[in-house]
Design a protein around this motif. Sequence first.
Motif, PDB file in Angstrom:
ATOM      1  N   LEU A  95       4.581   6.275   2.147  1.00 35.08           N
ATOM      2  CA  LEU A  95       3.676   7.414   1.966  1.00 35.08           C
ATOM      3  C   LEU A  95       4.422   8.515   1.219  1.00 35.08           C
ATOM      4  O   LEU A  95       5.553   8.846   1.551  1.00 35.08           O
ATOM      5  CB  LEU A  95       3.174   7.933   3.311  1.00 35.08           C
ATOM      6  N   ILE A  96       3.776   9.025   0.174  1.00 34.17           N
ATOM      7  CA  ILE A  96       4.402  10.062  -0.639  1.00 34.17           C
ATOM      8  C   ILE A  96       3.751  11.390  -0.276  1.00 34.17           C
ATOM      9  O   ILE A  96       2.536  11.554  -0.416  1.00 34.17           O
ATOM     10  CB  ILE A  96       4.251   9.714  -2.137  1.00 34.17           C
ATOM     11  N   GLY A  97       4.559  12.289   0.236  1.00 35.89           N
ATOM     12  CA  GLY A  97       4.016  13.549   0.724  1.00 35.89           C
ATOM     13  C   GLY A  97       4.347  14.702  -0.198  1.00 35.89           C
ATOM     14  O   GLY A  97       5.409  14.745  -0.812  1.00 35.89           O
ATOM     15  N   ASN A  98       3.402  15.625  -0.309  1.00 34.69           N
ATOM     16  CA  ASN A  98       3.696  16.865  -1.025  1.00 34.69           C
ATOM     17  C   ASN A  98       2.942  18.005  -0.363  1.00 34.69           C
ATOM     18  O   ASN A  98       2.115  17.789   0.517  1.00 34.69           O
ATOM     19  CB  ASN A  98       3.371  16.748  -2.523  1.00 34.69           C
ATOM     20  N   LEU A  99       3.253  19.206  -0.773  1.00 34.94           N
ATOM     21  CA  LEU A  99       2.553  20.371  -0.241  1.00 34.94           C
ATOM     22  C   LEU A  99       1.399  20.684  -1.185  1.00 34.94           C
ATOM     23  O   LEU A  99       1.610  21.173  -2.291  1.00 34.94           O
ATOM     24  CB  LEU A  99       3.516  21.546  -0.081  1.00 34.94           C
ATOM     25  N   GLY A 100       0.189  20.315  -0.786  1.00 30.91           N
ATOM     26  CA  GLY A 100      -1.000  20.374  -1.641  1.00 30.91           C
ATOM     27  C   GLY A 100      -1.167  21.649  -2.443  1.00 30.91           C
ATOM     28  O   GLY A 100      -1.248  21.609  -3.668  1.00 30.91           O
ATOM     29  N   PRO A 101      -1.199  22.806  -1.768  1.00 26.89           N
ATOM     30  CA  PRO A 101      -1.440  24.043  -2.509  1.00 26.89           C
ATOM     31  C   PRO A 101      -0.391  24.306  -3.582  1.00 26.89           C
ATOM     32  O   PRO A 101      -0.623  25.063  -4.512  1.00 26.89           O
ATOM     33  CB  PRO A 101      -1.384  25.119  -1.411  1.00 26.89           C
ATOM     34  N   GLN A 102       0.803  23.665  -3.442  1.00 23.45           N
ATOM     35  CA  GLN A 102       1.858  23.883  -4.439  1.00 23.45           C
ATOM     36  C   GLN A 102       1.839  22.850  -5.553  1.00 23.45           C
ATOM     37  O   GLN A 102       2.711  22.826  -6.408  1.00 23.45           O
ATOM     38  CB  GLN A 102       3.227  23.871  -3.751  1.00 23.45           C
ATOM     39  N   THR A 103       0.863  21.954  -5.569  1.00 19.73           N
ATOM     40  CA  THR A 103       0.846  20.943  -6.627  1.00 19.73           C
ATOM     41  C   THR A 103      -0.514  20.794  -7.299  1.00 19.73           C
ATOM     42  O   THR A 103      -0.573  20.456  -8.479  1.00 19.73           O
ATOM     43  CB  THR A 103       1.307  19.573  -6.088  1.00 19.73           C
ATOM     44  N   PHE A 104      -1.607  21.068  -6.583  1.00 19.25           N
ATOM     45  CA  PHE A 104      -2.934  20.821  -7.150  1.00 19.25           C
ATOM     46  C   PHE A 104      -3.096  21.550  -8.484  1.00 19.25           C
ATOM     47  O   PHE A 104      -2.930  22.768  -8.559  1.00 19.25           O
ATOM     48  CB  PHE A 104      -4.023  21.266  -6.168  1.00 19.25           C
ATOM     49  N   GLY A 105      -3.414  20.793  -9.511  1.00 18.13           N
ATOM     50  CA  GLY A 105      -3.670  21.355 -10.827  1.00 18.13           C
ATOM     51  C   GLY A 105      -2.423  21.645 -11.627  1.00 18.13           C
ATOM     52  O   GLY A 105      -2.492  21.875 -12.823  1.00 18.13           O
ATOM     53  N   CYS A 117       0.815  -1.216   0.000  1.00 12.13           N
ATOM     54  CA  CYS A 117       0.000   0.000   0.000  1.00 12.13           C
ATOM     55  C   CYS A 117       0.849   1.268   0.000  1.00 12.13           C
ATOM     56  O   CYS A 117       1.758   1.415   0.816  1.00 12.13           O
ATOM     57  CB  CYS A 117      -0.892   0.032   1.240  1.00 12.13           C
ATOM     58  N   VAL A 118       0.505   2.150  -0.911  1.00  8.95           N
ATOM     59  CA  VAL A 118       1.195   3.438  -1.008  1.00  8.95           C
ATOM     60  C   VAL A 118       0.168   4.545  -0.817  1.00  8.95           C
ATOM     61  O   VAL A 118      -0.835   4.597  -1.529  1.00  8.95           O
ATOM     62  CB  VAL A 118       1.881   3.598  -2.385  1.00  8.95           C
TER      63      VAL A 118
END
Length: 224
Positions: free
Chosen positions: A172-182, A146-147
């Motif tokens: 778990l792969i983490g990112n900063l949402g507001p900097q990647t969405f779209g 599971c990822v």
Amino acid sequence: IASFFQPKVLASRRVLITAGPTFEPLDPVRGITNLSSGKMGFALARAAQQAGADVHLVAGPVALDTPWGVFREDVQTAQQMHDAVMQAVVDCDIFIAVAAVADWRVDHVSVHKIKKTADRKMPSFTFVENPDILAAVAKLPHPPFCVGFAAESGNLDVNGEEKRVRKNVPLLIGNLGPQTFGRDDNEVALFEAGGVTKLPRADKTTLAQTLIGEIARRLPDTSL
Ligand code: CTP
Ligand code: CA
């Protein structure tokens, strides 16, 4: 053509992926959703297919073409995504939960469009929690590898590892949402028991290929 020359690191593996947002209706014409575009999940589906996997993609409402050779199932709500995943997860080797699943839904969806009233009284809603799809899969007696994904807006380093442990997943792969969405690019960090690895910012296609390679080399060895 390029994919033809890529090593088939997921040959004969079955991969299940969730992608995009979910849409939780309030009434027949309105609902609650989020800014996930589905691009990262679709890029991973494409990369997994190109790496030789048999890919089942469960997608929330997104405006994206189905990657070639990928089996796609469209859903709207978190509950529908949960049910589709629990059906499809049997016999899967890998589950990658990329979808931005709505955490809550309203307990009673209005049958009719909610209208403004003469006294301008605001509507109010009672929410109930949606099933946690990733946690449900991770809890199965024989779970696939599971990822999880986590879009955080604050302290990624702390929240990423905390979330990985809470969800009971190996990666778990983490990112900063507001900097990647779209966006077409993304910058992620890999959280696992051994520690954190940061990957350089890259376009989502390249990043997906890198991540598929990273996932492949973490799989339990099932070769004969
Ligand atoms: N996820 C899921 N089902 C849910 C919520 C989340 O499968 N109902 C998955 C997502 O696809 C993602 C991971 O869990 O892979 C982390 O999602 P996230 O929203 O960051 O985690 P939550 O546990 O919902 O925590 P938070 O309160 O930060 O939203
Ligand atoms: Ca959430």
